[in-house]
Design a protein around this motif. Structure first.
Motif, PDB file in Angstrom:
ATOM      1  N   GLU A   1      12.818  -9.013  14.641  1.00 14.08           N
ATOM      2  CA  GLU A   1      11.447  -8.896  14.126  1.00 14.08           C
ATOM      3  C   GLU A   1      11.154  -7.472  13.660  1.00 14.08           C
ATOM      4  O   GLU A   1      10.579  -7.255  12.587  1.00 14.08           O
ATOM      5  N   LEU A   2      11.578  -6.481  14.438  1.00 10.79           N
ATOM      6  CA  LEU A   2      11.316  -5.089  14.072  1.00 10.79           C
ATOM      7  C   LEU A   2      12.110  -4.685  12.832  1.00 10.79           C
ATOM      8  O   LEU A   2      11.640  -3.884  12.023  1.00 10.79           O
ATOM      9  N   SER A   3      13.290  -5.243  12.673  1.00  7.10           N
ATOM     10  CA  SER A   3      14.083  -4.967  11.482  1.00  7.10           C
ATOM     11  C   SER A   3      13.409  -5.544  10.238  1.00  7.10           C
ATOM     12  O   SER A   3      13.358  -4.899   9.184  1.00  7.10           O
ATOM     13  N   ASN A   4      12.858  -6.770  10.366  1.00  7.19           N
ATOM     14  CA  ASN A   4      12.175  -7.402   9.234  1.00  7.19           C
ATOM     15  C   ASN A   4      10.916  -6.634   8.846  1.00  7.19           C
ATOM     16  O   ASN A   4      10.576  -6.518   7.666  1.00  7.19           O
ATOM     17  N   ILE A   5      10.208  -6.110   9.830  1.00  7.81           N
ATOM     18  CA  ILE A   5       9.000  -5.316   9.563  1.00  7.81           C
ATOM     19  C   ILE A   5       9.346  -4.076   8.752  1.00  7.81           C
ATOM     20  O   ILE A   5       8.690  -3.765   7.746  1.00  7.81           O
ATOM     21  N   ALA A   6      10.372  -3.380   9.196  1.00  5.59           N
ATOM     22  CA  ALA A   6      10.773  -2.156   8.496  1.00  5.59           C
ATOM     23  C   ALA A   6      11.200  -2.470   7.068  1.00  5.59           C
ATOM     24  O   ALA A   6      10.816  -1.772   6.119  1.00  5.59           O
TER      25      ALA A   6
ATOM     26  N   ARG B   1       0.813  -1.223   0.000  1.00  2.00           N
ATOM     27  CA  ARG B   1       0.000   0.000   0.000  1.00  2.00           C
ATOM     28  C   ARG B   1       0.843   1.267   0.000  1.00  2.00           C
ATOM     29  O   ARG B   1       0.314   2.367   0.035  1.00  2.00           O
ATOM     30  N   GLY B   2       2.159   1.089  -0.029  1.00  3.28           N
ATOM     31  CA  GLY B   2       3.038   2.253  -0.033  1.00  3.28           C
ATOM     32  C   GLY B   2       3.100   2.968   1.299  1.00  3.28           C
ATOM     33  O   GLY B   2       3.299   4.190   1.351  1.00  3.28           O
ATOM     34  N   VAL B   3       2.928   2.200   2.376  1.00  5.64           N
ATOM     35  CA  VAL B   3       2.963   2.775   3.732  1.00  5.64           C
ATOM     36  C   VAL B   3       4.208   2.256   4.449  1.00  5.64           C
ATOM     37  O   VAL B   3       4.226   1.121   4.939  1.00  5.64           O
ATOM     38  N   PRO B   4       5.259   3.044   4.523  1.00  6.43           N
ATOM     39  CA  PRO B   4       6.464   2.593   5.217  1.00  6.43           C
ATOM     40  C   PRO B   4       6.241   2.547   6.728  1.00  6.43           C
ATOM     41  O   PRO B   4       5.488   3.353   7.277  1.00  6.43           O
ATOM     42  N   ILE B   5       6.876   1.586   7.359  1.00  6.74           N
ATOM     43  CA  ILE B   5       6.797   1.468   8.816  1.00  6.74           C
ATOM     44  C   ILE B   5       8.168   1.777   9.404  1.00  6.74           C
ATOM     45  O   ILE B   5       9.159   1.111   9.075  1.00  6.74           O
ATOM     46  N   TYR B   6       8.215   2.784  10.247  1.00  8.29           N
ATOM     47  CA  TYR B   6       9.440   3.143  10.961  1.00  8.29           C
ATOM     48  C   TYR B   6       9.370   2.470  12.332  1.00  8.29           C
ATOM     49  O   TYR B   6       8.596   2.879  13.193  1.00  8.29           O
ATOM     50  N   THR B   7      10.150   1.414  12.502  1.00  8.98           N
ATOM     51  CA  THR B   7      10.105   0.679  13.763  1.00  8.98           C
ATOM     52  C   THR B   7      11.185   1.190  14.714  1.00  8.98           C
ATOM     53  O   THR B   7      12.284   1.543  14.295  1.00  8.98           O
TER      54      THR B   7
ATOM     55  N   GLY C   1      10.270   0.772   5.109  1.00  7.29           N
ATOM     56  CA  GLY C   1      10.574   1.784   6.117  1.00  7.29           C
ATOM     57  C   GLY C   1      11.991   1.666   6.647  1.00  7.29           C
ATOM     58  O   GLY C   1      12.885   1.168   5.964  1.00  7.29           O
ATOM     59  N   LYS C   2      12.191   2.101   7.874  1.00  6.86           N
ATOM     60  CA  LYS C   2      13.513   2.059   8.496  1.00  6.86           C
ATOM     61  C   LYS C   2      13.379   1.548   9.925  1.00  6.86           C
ATOM     62  O   LYS C   2      12.360   1.775  10.585  1.00  6.86           O
ATOM     63  N   LYS C   3      14.435   0.891  10.383  1.00  6.04           N
ATOM     64  CA  LYS C   3      14.443   0.384  11.747  1.00  6.04           C
ATOM     65  C   LYS C   3      15.422   1.192  12.581  1.00  6.04           C
ATOM     66  O   LYS C   3      16.537   1.478  12.156  1.00  6.04           O
TER      67      LYS C   3
END
Length: 318
Positions: free
Chosen positions: A250-255, A219-225, A260-262
Protein backbone atom coordinates in the motif's frame (compact mmCIF):
# COMPACT_ATOMS: atom_id res chain seq x y z
CA UNK A 1 29.28 17.37 -1.61
CA UNK A 2 31.61 18.31 -4.45
CA UNK A 3 31.36 16.22 -7.60
CA UNK A 4 34.38 14.23 -8.69
CA UNK A 5 34.67 16.07 -12.02
CA UNK A 6 35.48 19.77 -11.97
CA UNK A 7 34.74 22.30 -14.66
CA UNK A 8 36.39 25.69 -14.95
CA UNK A 9 34.88 29.06 -15.73
CA UNK A 10 38.24 30.38 -17.00
CA UNK A 11 39.93 27.25 -18.42
CA UNK A 12 42.52 29.29 -20.38
CA UNK A 13 44.18 30.11 -17.07
CA UNK A 14 45.07 26.45 -16.58
CA UNK A 15 48.11 27.00 -18.84
CA UNK A 16 49.78 28.41 -15.73
CA UNK A 17 49.91 24.82 -14.44
CA UNK A 18 52.91 24.32 -16.74
CA UNK A 19 54.89 26.30 -14.18
CA UNK A 20 54.61 23.40 -11.74
CA UNK A 21 56.50 20.76 -13.81
CA UNK A 22 58.90 23.45 -15.07
CA UNK A 23 59.90 24.41 -11.54
CA UNK A 24 60.08 20.74 -10.56
CA UNK A 25 62.49 20.03 -13.45
CA UNK A 26 64.68 23.00 -12.50
CA UNK A 27 64.74 21.85 -8.88
CA UNK A 28 65.59 18.28 -9.89
CA UNK A 29 68.46 19.58 -12.05
CA UNK A 30 69.86 21.66 -9.19
CA UNK A 31 69.59 18.68 -6.85
CA UNK A 32 71.58 16.53 -9.26
CA UNK A 33 74.31 19.18 -9.48
CA UNK A 34 74.55 19.24 -5.71
CA UNK A 35 75.22 15.51 -5.67
CA UNK A 36 78.73 15.93 -7.12
CA UNK A 37 81.52 16.26 -4.52
CA UNK A 38 82.02 20.00 -5.03
CA UNK A 39 78.28 20.66 -4.84
CA UNK A 40 77.91 18.41 -1.81
CA UNK A 41 80.58 20.37 0.08
CA UNK A 42 78.88 23.62 -0.90
CA UNK A 43 75.50 22.31 0.33
CA UNK A 44 76.93 20.99 3.59
CA UNK A 45 78.09 24.48 4.46
CA UNK A 46 74.45 25.60 4.29
CA UNK A 47 72.45 22.61 5.53
CA UNK A 48 73.19 19.34 7.31
CA UNK A 49 73.02 16.32 5.04
CA UNK A 50 70.19 14.75 7.07
CA UNK A 51 67.95 17.76 6.28
CA UNK A 52 67.67 16.84 2.59
CA UNK A 53 64.30 15.17 3.05
CA UNK A 54 62.94 18.33 4.70
CA UNK A 55 64.13 20.38 1.73
CA UNK A 56 62.43 18.00 -0.72
CA UNK A 57 59.26 17.96 1.39
CA UNK A 58 59.10 21.77 1.48
CA UNK A 59 59.56 22.04 -2.28
CA UNK A 60 56.87 19.46 -2.99
CA UNK A 61 54.46 21.27 -0.65
CA UNK A 62 55.26 24.55 -2.39
CA UNK A 63 54.56 23.03 -5.80
CA UNK A 64 51.26 21.59 -4.59
CA UNK A 65 50.33 24.99 -3.20
CA UNK A 66 51.15 26.59 -6.55
CA UNK A 67 49.06 24.00 -8.42
CA UNK A 68 46.09 24.58 -6.11
CA UNK A 69 46.42 28.34 -6.58
CA UNK A 70 46.38 27.99 -10.37
CA UNK A 71 43.28 25.77 -10.17
CA UNK A 72 41.61 28.37 -7.95
CA UNK A 73 42.64 31.12 -10.41
CA UNK A 74 40.84 29.21 -13.18
CA UNK A 75 37.57 29.56 -11.21
CA UNK A 76 36.62 25.91 -10.65
CA UNK A 77 32.99 24.86 -10.43
CA UNK A 78 31.33 21.64 -9.35
CA UNK A 79 27.90 20.24 -8.62
CA UNK A 80 27.14 20.97 -4.97
CA UNK A 81 24.06 20.59 -2.79
CA UNK A 82 22.52 23.98 -2.01
CA UNK A 83 19.42 24.60 0.13
CA UNK A 84 16.20 25.32 -1.72
CA UNK A 85 14.74 28.76 -1.11
CA UNK A 86 11.45 27.64 0.38
CA UNK A 87 9.02 24.75 0.63
CA UNK A 88 6.48 23.28 3.00
CA UNK A 89 6.97 19.78 4.34
CA UNK A 90 4.20 17.88 6.13
CA UNK A 91 5.32 15.12 8.46
CA UNK A 92 2.38 12.69 8.63
CA UNK A 93 2.76 10.07 11.35
CA UNK A 94 0.70 6.95 11.93
CA UNK A 95 -0.29 6.84 15.62
CA UNK A 96 -2.33 3.64 15.47
CA UNK A 97 -2.05 1.13 18.31
CA UNK A 98 0.24 -1.06 16.20
CA UNK A 99 2.93 1.60 16.64
CA UNK A 100 3.30 0.35 20.22
CA UNK A 101 5.02 -2.81 18.94
CA UNK A 102 8.43 -3.39 20.46
CA UNK A 103 10.15 -4.96 17.46
CA UNK A 104 11.93 -1.59 17.19
CA UNK A 105 13.21 -0.61 20.63
CA UNK A 106 11.85 0.83 22.80
CA UNK A 107 8.67 0.98 20.69
CA UNK A 108 7.94 1.92 17.09
CA UNK A 109 6.31 5.20 18.09
CA UNK A 110 9.06 6.25 20.50
CA UNK A 111 11.79 5.52 17.98
CA UNK A 112 9.80 7.38 15.33
CA UNK A 113 9.42 10.46 17.53
CA UNK A 114 13.17 10.65 18.06
CA UNK A 115 13.98 10.17 14.38
CA UNK A 116 11.32 12.66 13.22
CA UNK A 117 12.68 15.28 15.62
CA UNK A 118 16.14 14.80 14.14
CA UNK A 119 14.64 15.11 10.65
CA UNK A 120 13.33 18.56 11.57
CA UNK A 121 16.92 19.78 12.03
CA UNK A 122 18.05 18.38 8.67
CA UNK A 123 15.84 20.70 6.61
CA UNK A 124 16.78 24.25 5.55
CA UNK A 125 15.76 26.85 8.13
CA UNK A 126 13.55 28.64 5.58
CA UNK A 127 11.27 25.62 5.15
CA UNK A 128 7.83 25.54 6.75
CA UNK A 129 7.00 22.36 8.64
CA UNK A 130 3.60 20.95 9.52
CA UNK A 131 2.80 17.90 11.64
CA UNK A 132 -0.19 15.64 10.99
CA UNK A 133 -1.18 12.56 12.97
CA UNK A 134 -3.59 9.88 11.81
CA UNK A 135 -5.25 6.80 13.23
CA UNK A 136 -9.04 6.40 12.88
CA UNK A 137 -9.10 10.08 11.97
CA UNK A 138 -6.42 12.62 11.06
CA UNK A 139 -5.52 15.90 12.72
CA UNK A 140 -3.26 18.85 11.99
CA UNK A 141 -1.12 18.85 15.14
CA UNK A 142 0.87 21.86 13.97
CA UNK A 143 0.15 24.17 11.04
CA UNK A 144 3.04 25.09 8.70
CA UNK A 145 5.68 27.09 10.57
CA UNK A 146 9.43 27.66 10.63
CA UNK A 147 9.45 27.19 14.42
CA UNK A 148 11.57 24.06 14.83
CA UNK A 149 11.04 23.90 18.57
CA UNK A 150 7.26 23.89 18.10
CA UNK A 151 7.58 21.10 15.51
CA UNK A 152 9.55 18.93 17.93
CA UNK A 153 7.05 19.55 20.73
CA UNK A 154 4.20 18.65 18.38
CA UNK A 155 5.90 15.38 17.45
CA UNK A 156 6.63 14.55 21.09
CA UNK A 157 2.98 15.14 22.04
CA UNK A 158 1.61 12.41 19.75
CA UNK A 159 -0.56 9.77 21.46
CA UNK A 160 -1.61 6.34 20.22
CA UNK A 161 -5.17 5.75 19.03
CA UNK A 162 -7.06 2.80 17.46
CA UNK A 163 -7.42 2.05 13.72
CA UNK A 164 -5.49 3.28 10.69
CA UNK A 165 -6.77 5.77 8.10
CA UNK A 166 -3.86 6.48 5.79
CA UNK A 167 -6.11 8.11 3.18
CA UNK A 168 -7.45 10.55 5.78
CA UNK A 169 -3.87 11.32 6.77
CA UNK A 170 -3.02 12.28 3.18
CA UNK A 171 -6.13 14.45 2.69
CA UNK A 172 -5.42 16.25 5.97
CA UNK A 173 -1.79 16.75 4.96
CA UNK A 174 -2.94 18.38 1.72
CA UNK A 175 -5.15 20.72 3.74
CA UNK A 176 -2.19 21.54 5.97
CA UNK A 177 -0.18 22.55 2.91
CA UNK A 178 -2.88 25.08 2.02
CA UNK A 179 -2.21 26.83 5.34
CA UNK A 180 1.41 27.62 4.44
CA UNK A 181 2.12 31.36 4.66
CA UNK A 182 2.75 33.03 1.26
CA UNK A 183 6.19 34.12 0.17
CA UNK A 184 6.41 37.89 0.82
CA UNK A 185 8.38 38.36 -2.40
CA UNK A 186 6.06 36.18 -4.50
CA UNK A 187 2.69 36.11 -2.69
CA UNK A 188 0.78 34.63 -5.63
CA UNK A 189 3.13 31.69 -6.17
CA UNK A 190 2.25 28.53 -4.25
CA UNK A 191 5.16 27.17 -2.27
CA UNK A 192 6.37 23.74 -3.35
CA UNK A 193 5.28 21.06 -0.93
CA UNK A 194 5.89 17.44 -0.04
CA UNK A 195 4.50 14.93 2.43
CA UNK A 196 6.65 12.56 4.45
CA UNK A 197 4.31 9.79 5.59
CA UNK A 198 5.31 7.09 8.04
CA UNK A 199 3.10 4.11 8.72
CA UNK A 200 3.40 0.49 9.76
CA UNK A 201 0.04 -0.86 8.70
CA UNK A 202 -2.81 -0.97 6.24
CA UNK A 203 -5.81 1.32 5.84
CA UNK A 204 -8.75 -0.21 7.72
CA UNK A 205 -11.04 2.81 7.99
CA UNK A 206 -11.79 6.09 6.26
CA UNK A 207 -11.30 7.02 2.62
CA UNK A 208 -9.03 4.85 0.43
CA UNK A 209 -5.41 5.93 0.23
CA UNK A 210 -5.25 5.42 -3.54
CA UNK A 211 -7.55 8.35 -4.33
CA UNK A 212 -5.73 10.57 -1.85
CA UNK A 213 -2.37 9.73 -3.42
CA UNK A 214 -3.69 10.47 -6.91
CA UNK A 215 -4.96 13.87 -5.74
CA UNK A 216 -1.55 14.64 -4.25
CA UNK A 217 0.06 13.73 -7.56
CA UNK A 218 -2.34 16.02 -9.46
CA UNK A 219 -1.35 18.89 -7.15
CA UNK A 220 2.33 18.21 -7.64
CA UNK A 221 2.83 17.08 -4.05
CA UNK A 222 5.05 13.99 -3.87
CA UNK A 223 4.56 11.64 -0.94
CA UNK A 224 7.64 10.01 0.56
CA UNK A 225 6.33 6.93 2.34
CA UNK A 226 8.26 5.08 5.01
CA UNK A 227 7.21 1.52 5.84
CA UNK A 228 8.37 1.24 9.43
CA UNK A 229 8.73 -1.92 11.46
CA UNK A 230 9.40 -5.60 10.86
CA UNK A 231 7.29 -8.56 9.82
CA UNK A 232 7.73 -9.97 13.34
CA UNK A 233 6.09 -7.05 15.12
CA UNK A 234 3.17 -7.77 17.45
CA UNK A 235 1.04 -6.13 20.13
CA UNK A 236 -0.91 -7.54 23.06
CA UNK A 237 -4.62 -6.76 22.67
CA UNK A 238 -7.29 -8.10 25.03
CA UNK A 239 -4.71 -10.44 26.49
CA UNK A 240 -3.89 -11.95 23.11
CA UNK A 241 -0.83 -11.59 20.93
CA UNK A 242 -1.67 -9.97 17.59
CA UNK A 243 0.81 -9.70 14.72
CA UNK A 244 1.24 -6.26 13.14
CA UNK A 245 3.44 -6.73 10.05
CA UNK A 246 4.19 -3.81 7.77
CA UNK A 247 2.12 -3.43 4.59
CA UNK A 248 4.75 -2.50 2.01
CA UNK A 249 2.42 -2.78 -0.99
CA UNK A 250 0.00 0.00 0.00
CA UNK A 251 2.78 2.45 0.88
CA UNK A 252 4.58 1.66 -2.36
CA UNK A 253 1.41 2.37 -4.37
CA UNK A 254 0.91 5.68 -2.55
CA UNK A 255 4.42 6.84 -3.37
CA UNK A 256 4.10 5.77 -7.01
CA UNK A 257 0.71 7.45 -7.55
CA UNK A 258 1.90 10.75 -6.05
CA UNK A 259 5.27 10.89 -7.80
CA UNK A 260 7.16 10.34 -4.56
CA UNK A 261 9.39 7.55 -3.27
CA UNK A 262 8.87 4.60 -0.99
CA UNK A 263 11.33 3.63 1.72
CA UNK A 264 11.49 0.84 4.28
CA UNK A 265 13.03 0.95 7.74
CA UNK A 266 13.23 -1.91 10.20
CA UNK A 267 15.45 -0.30 12.82
CA UNK A 268 16.27 3.06 14.36
CA UNK A 269 19.43 3.37 12.27
CA UNK A 270 17.50 2.52 9.10
CA UNK A 271 14.92 5.17 9.90
CA UNK A 272 17.56 7.83 10.55
CA UNK A 273 19.24 7.01 7.22
CA UNK A 274 15.90 7.23 5.39
CA UNK A 275 15.14 10.63 6.91
CA UNK A 276 18.58 11.90 5.88
CA UNK A 277 17.94 10.75 2.31
CA UNK A 278 14.53 12.41 2.22
CA UNK A 279 15.95 15.63 3.67
CA UNK A 280 18.45 15.77 0.82
CA UNK A 281 15.70 15.08 -1.72
CA UNK A 282 13.20 17.67 -0.53
CA UNK A 283 15.50 20.29 0.97
CA UNK A 284 18.44 20.55 -1.39
CA UNK A 285 19.15 20.72 -5.09
CA UNK A 286 22.35 20.09 -7.02
CA UNK A 287 23.63 23.19 -8.75
CA UNK A 288 26.82 24.07 -10.58
CA UNK A 289 28.58 26.37 -8.16
CA UNK A 290 31.97 28.05 -8.10
CA UNK A 291 34.26 26.54 -5.45
CA UNK A 292 37.29 28.82 -5.84
CA UNK A 293 37.51 29.42 -2.10
CA UNK A 294 37.87 25.68 -1.41
CA UNK A 295 40.91 25.27 -3.63
CA UNK A 296 42.32 28.54 -2.29
CA UNK A 297 42.03 26.98 1.16
CA UNK A 298 43.91 23.90 -0.05
CA UNK A 299 46.62 26.15 -1.48
CA UNK A 300 46.90 27.96 1.85
CA UNK A 301 47.24 24.65 3.68
CA UNK A 302 50.10 23.47 1.45
CA UNK A 303 51.75 26.91 1.70
CA UNK A 304 51.61 26.63 5.49
CA UNK A 305 53.18 23.17 5.36
CA UNK A 306 55.93 24.44 3.05
CA UNK A 307 56.53 27.39 5.35
CA UNK A 308 56.88 25.17 8.39
CA UNK A 309 59.39 23.04 6.47
CA UNK A 310 61.46 26.11 5.61
CA UNK A 311 61.39 27.32 9.22
CA UNK A 312 62.53 23.88 10.35
CA UNK A 313 65.46 24.03 7.92
CA UNK A 314 66.37 27.56 8.97
CA UNK A 315 66.50 26.49 12.59
CA UNK A 316 69.38 24.11 11.71
CA UNK A 317 71.50 26.70 9.90
CA UNK A 318 74.83 27.48 11.57
Amino acid sequence: MVAMVLSFMSPQRLWWLLLVPAIAIVYAGLSLRLRNPTGARRLTRLLPVESAWKRHFSVVASLLSLAALVLAYAQPAAMVNVPKDRATIVIAIDVSISMSATDVAPTRIDAEKAAASSFVDLLPATFNLAVVSFAATANIVMAPSTDRGAAKRAIDSLQLQPSTAIGEGIYTSLRALELAPPDPQHPDDPAPGAIVLLSDGSTNTGKPSAGAAELAGQRGVPIYTIAYGTDNGYIIENGQRQRVPVNHAELSNIAKASGGKKFAASSVSDLSAVYQTIAQDVGYVEELSEITERLAGVALLFALIAGLGVVSLAARWP
